[in-house]
Structures are given as C-alpha cells and as structure tokens.
Design a protein around this motif. Structure first.
Motif, PDB file in Angstrom:
ATOM      1  N   ALA A   1     -21.419  27.019 -18.137  1.00  0.00           N
ATOM      2  CA  ALA A   1     -22.981  26.916 -18.000  1.00  0.00           C
ATOM      3  C   ALA A   1     -23.437  26.594 -16.712  1.00  0.00           C
ATOM      4  N   GLY A   2     -22.824  25.928 -16.059  1.00  0.00           N
ATOM      5  CA  GLY A   2     -23.325  25.238 -14.587  1.00  0.00           C
ATOM      6  C   GLY A   2     -22.903  26.115 -13.394  1.00  0.00           C
ATOM      7  N   LEU A   3     -21.828  26.852 -13.908  1.00  0.00           N
ATOM      8  CA  LEU A   3     -21.306  28.008 -12.921  1.00  0.00           C
ATOM      9  C   LEU A   3     -22.374  29.329 -13.018  1.00  0.00           C
ATOM     10  N   ARG A   4     -22.624  29.506 -14.105  1.00  0.00           N
ATOM     11  CA  ARG A   4     -23.238  31.084 -14.186  1.00  0.00           C
ATOM     12  C   ARG A   4     -24.045  31.192 -13.107  1.00  0.00           C
ATOM     13  N   ALA A   5     -25.103  30.565 -12.671  1.00  0.00           N
ATOM     14  CA  ALA A   5     -25.828  30.886 -11.671  1.00  0.00           C
ATOM     15  C   ALA A   5     -25.417  31.265 -10.283  1.00  0.00           C
ATOM     16  N   MET A   6     -24.309  30.826 -10.053  1.00  0.00           N
ATOM     17  CA  MET A   6     -23.401  31.036  -8.759  1.00  0.00           C
ATOM     18  C   MET A   6     -22.388  31.806  -9.199  1.00  0.00           C
ATOM     19  N   SER A   7     -21.980  32.281 -10.243  1.00  0.00           N
ATOM     20  CA  SER A   7     -20.547  33.093 -10.587  1.00  0.00           C
ATOM     21  C   SER A   7     -20.481  34.351  -9.647  1.00  0.00           C
ATOM     22  N   GLY A   8     -21.552  35.211  -9.316  1.00  0.00           N
ATOM     23  CA  GLY A   8     -21.688  36.042  -8.524  1.00  0.00           C
ATOM     24  C   GLY A   8     -21.069  35.862  -7.080  1.00  0.00           C
ATOM     25  N   GLY A   9     -21.731  34.573  -6.687  1.00  0.00           N
ATOM     26  CA  GLY A   9     -21.346  34.278  -5.186  1.00  0.00           C
ATOM     27  C   GLY A   9     -20.007  33.801  -4.987  1.00  0.00           C
ATOM     28  N   VAL A  10     -19.594  32.918  -6.056  1.00  0.00           N
ATOM     29  CA  VAL A  10     -18.318  32.525  -6.230  1.00  0.00           C
ATOM     30  C   VAL A  10     -17.306  33.617  -6.221  1.00  0.00           C
ATOM     31  N   ALA A  11     -17.426  34.536  -6.969  1.00  0.00           N
ATOM     32  CA  ALA A  11     -16.559  36.012  -7.011  1.00  0.00           C
ATOM     33  C   ALA A  11     -16.408  36.679  -5.642  1.00  0.00           C
TER      34      ALA A  11
ATOM     35  N   GLY B   1     -26.015  38.521  -3.425  1.00  0.00           N
ATOM     36  CA  GLY B   1     -27.757  38.801  -3.476  1.00  0.00           C
ATOM     37  C   GLY B   1     -27.842  39.773  -4.353  1.00  0.00           C
ATOM     38  N   ALA B   2     -26.952  41.192  -4.523  1.00  0.00           N
ATOM     39  CA  ALA B   2     -27.304  42.170  -5.581  1.00  0.00           C
ATOM     40  C   ALA B   2     -27.087  41.457  -6.900  1.00  0.00           C
ATOM     41  N   VAL B   3     -25.873  40.951  -7.052  1.00  0.00           N
ATOM     42  CA  VAL B   3     -25.689  40.348  -8.437  1.00  0.00           C
ATOM     43  C   VAL B   3     -26.805  39.287  -8.763  1.00  0.00           C
ATOM     44  N   GLU B   4     -27.143  38.419  -7.710  1.00  0.00           N
ATOM     45  CA  GLU B   4     -28.072  37.555  -8.264  1.00  0.00           C
ATOM     46  C   GLU B   4     -29.475  38.210  -8.794  1.00  0.00           C
TER      47      GLU B   4
ATOM     48  N   GLY C   1     -33.437  39.705 -13.131  1.00  0.00           N
ATOM     49  CA  GLY C   1     -34.066  40.810 -13.714  1.00  0.00           C
ATOM     50  C   GLY C   1     -34.902  41.835 -12.638  1.00  0.00           C
ATOM     51  N   LEU C   2     -34.379  41.599 -11.146  1.00  0.00           N
ATOM     52  CA  LEU C   2     -34.834  42.501 -10.143  1.00  0.00           C
ATOM     53  C   LEU C   2     -33.781  43.559  -9.923  1.00  0.00           C
ATOM     54  N   SER C   3     -34.415  44.660  -8.957  1.00  0.00           N
ATOM     55  CA  SER C   3     -33.482  45.593  -8.563  1.00  0.00           C
ATOM     56  C   SER C   3     -32.528  45.278  -7.678  1.00  0.00           C
ATOM     57  N   PRO C   4     -31.227  45.509  -7.732  1.00  0.00           N
ATOM     58  CA  PRO C   4     -30.057  45.153  -6.816  1.00  0.00           C
ATOM     59  C   PRO C   4     -29.984  46.158  -5.769  1.00  0.00           C
ATOM     60  N   LEU C   5     -30.848  47.124  -5.865  1.00  0.00           N
ATOM     61  CA  LEU C   5     -30.782  48.292  -4.888  1.00  0.00           C
ATOM     62  C   LEU C   5     -30.961  47.873  -3.346  1.00  0.00           C
ATOM     63  N   PRO C   6     -32.036  46.939  -3.085  1.00  0.00           N
ATOM     64  CA  PRO C   6     -32.112  46.546  -1.671  1.00  0.00           C
ATOM     65  C   PRO C   6     -30.967  45.803  -1.131  1.00  0.00           C
ATOM     66  N   ALA C   7     -30.343  45.155  -1.865  1.00  0.00           N
ATOM     67  CA  ALA C   7     -29.181  44.275  -1.349  1.00  0.00           C
ATOM     68  C   ALA C   7     -27.939  45.435  -1.150  1.00  0.00           C
ATOM     69  N   LEU C   8     -27.633  46.088  -1.902  1.00  0.00           N
ATOM     70  CA  LEU C   8     -26.703  47.293  -2.059  1.00  0.00           C
ATOM     71  C   LEU C   8     -27.002  48.055  -0.691  1.00  0.00           C
TER      72      LEU C   8
END
Length: 221
Positions: free
Chosen positions: A45-55, A179-182, A187-194
């Motif tokens: 639960a505490g890692l969910r917000a940063m799971s994409g960054g850690v990965a 950033g794309a994952v975040e 609920g935002l589009s990941p396309l700019p980061a991609l």
C-alpha cells in the motif's frame, strides 16, 4: 547486409554465452524489487504510488550489468580489430551491438518490468503500459550503454567506469518512463511522457553510432 546480419546473430549468441546474461539481469531485477518491498515493510500500500518509479530504477540498474562485455571481450581477443577491418563501418557495428543487446537483454527486462511493478502494488491494468514503456526505454538504455561501453574500452576498471558514465545518462528515460506510469495511475494520458521517452531514444540513436565509433578508434589507436 549479409555482414550486418552475421554480426547481429553473433552478438545475440554471445549475449547468451557464458552464463546467460539476460537471465542474470532479470534475476537481479526481481531480487532488487523484492529487497525494496522488504525494506518498505512488505506492505504494497505504501509503495503503490512509487511502484512505477522503483520498477524503472531497477530496470536502469539491471541494464548496466552486461554492458562491460559489449566491446571489451572483442578487444581482448582481437575480434574487434577484425571487425574494424571488415566491410561494415564502425558506426553500423556499434548500432548492431546495441540492437542485439536490446533484443537479448532489454526485451526480457521489459517483460520482467510489469512483474516487478505488480509486486510493488501497481494495479494490473497498468501492466501493459509498463511493458511498452520499458521496451522503449530499454532501447535507450542499450544505445546509451553501448556508448558508455565504447568509452570505457581499455580501462582497468571498465565496469565501474561504464556505470559512472551511463547512469547519469539514464536519468531522462527513468524520469519519462516513470512519469508515463504515474500519469496513467492518476487518470491522465501517458502519451506526452512516452513522446519524450521516444525522443530520447531517437537522440541516442543519432549520437551513439558516431561517438561510439570514435571511442573505439581511439581505444584501438
């Protein structure tokens, strides 16, 4: 084209020789993920917000493992001199080695990335995005890593030098990929980061062949 195909297949074969580099990188990726999870108390639960960054951080660190062998092995046994005397320009040699490294190591890591993110608490619906962005980012890591490996040719501590050179260059794709994952999680589009991530890969594809070839010529001289 035949010479390029032969070189590419040779690099793919060498990537799996002597212990299976891709398996080592994927194992390191998962071990690092589990260590982060345990360091966080085992609660996702505490890692969910940063799971994409850690990965993505684990993906970057795992991509460094097999870079030292990319050129150094050929320099030591004289194969690099023979390749340089062959019909292919060194710029294409660098590209072929980077592409083979991406396919042999980067692609398995991209498949492992969603598993790591899910372990850290990412929602299953975001797994395809993690895999797609990791596949793009792994190509950037392979290109930048090939440049670092070429710059470290002939160094007594090549592995350490490669890490020092490439890890700062890995920061942009890690930022864009995470950033794309975040954005998707929020609920935002990941396309700019991609788009920024893809632009980084294209920039690396333009710079790496010429800078890498120049570094190889300098090491051979």
């Amino acid at each position: 084209m035949r010479a390029l195909s032969i070189l590419f297949r040779r690099e793919l074969a060498l990537a799996w020789a002597g212990g299976g580099g891709p398996l080592l990188a994927c194992g390191f990726f998962l071990c690092l993920t589990v260590l982060v999870l345990l360091a966080g108390g085992g609660e996702t639960a505490g890692l969910r917000a940063m799971s994409g960054g850690v990965a993505w951080l684990a993906l970057a660190l795992s991509s460094v493992l097999s870079l030292e062998r990319l050129f150094e092995r050929d320099l030591e046994d004289g194969a690099l001199d023979l390749i340089a005397l062959g019909p292919l320009p060194l710029e294409l040699v660098v590209l072929a080695k980077a592409a083979a490294h991406w396919l042999a190591v980067g692609a398995p890591l991209a498949v492992t990335a969603p598993i790591a993110a899910l372990i850290l608490g990412l929602m299953p619906g975001q797994a395809p995005l993690v895999a797609a962005s990791a596949l793009i980012g792994a190509l950037g890591f392979a290109l930048t890593g090939a440049l670092g490996a070429a710059l470290a040719l002939g160094s007594k501590r090549g592995g350490l030098l490669i890490a020092v050179v490439v890890l700062p260059l890995f920061i942009p794709p890690v930022v864009f990929g995470a950033g794309a994952v975040e954005r998707a999680v929020n609920g935002l589009s990941p396309l700019p980061a991609l788009a920024f991530l893809t632009a980084y890969v294209l920039f690396a594809a333009v710079i790496t062949p010429f800078a890498g070839a120049a570094a190889i010529r300098n090491a051979q001289g």
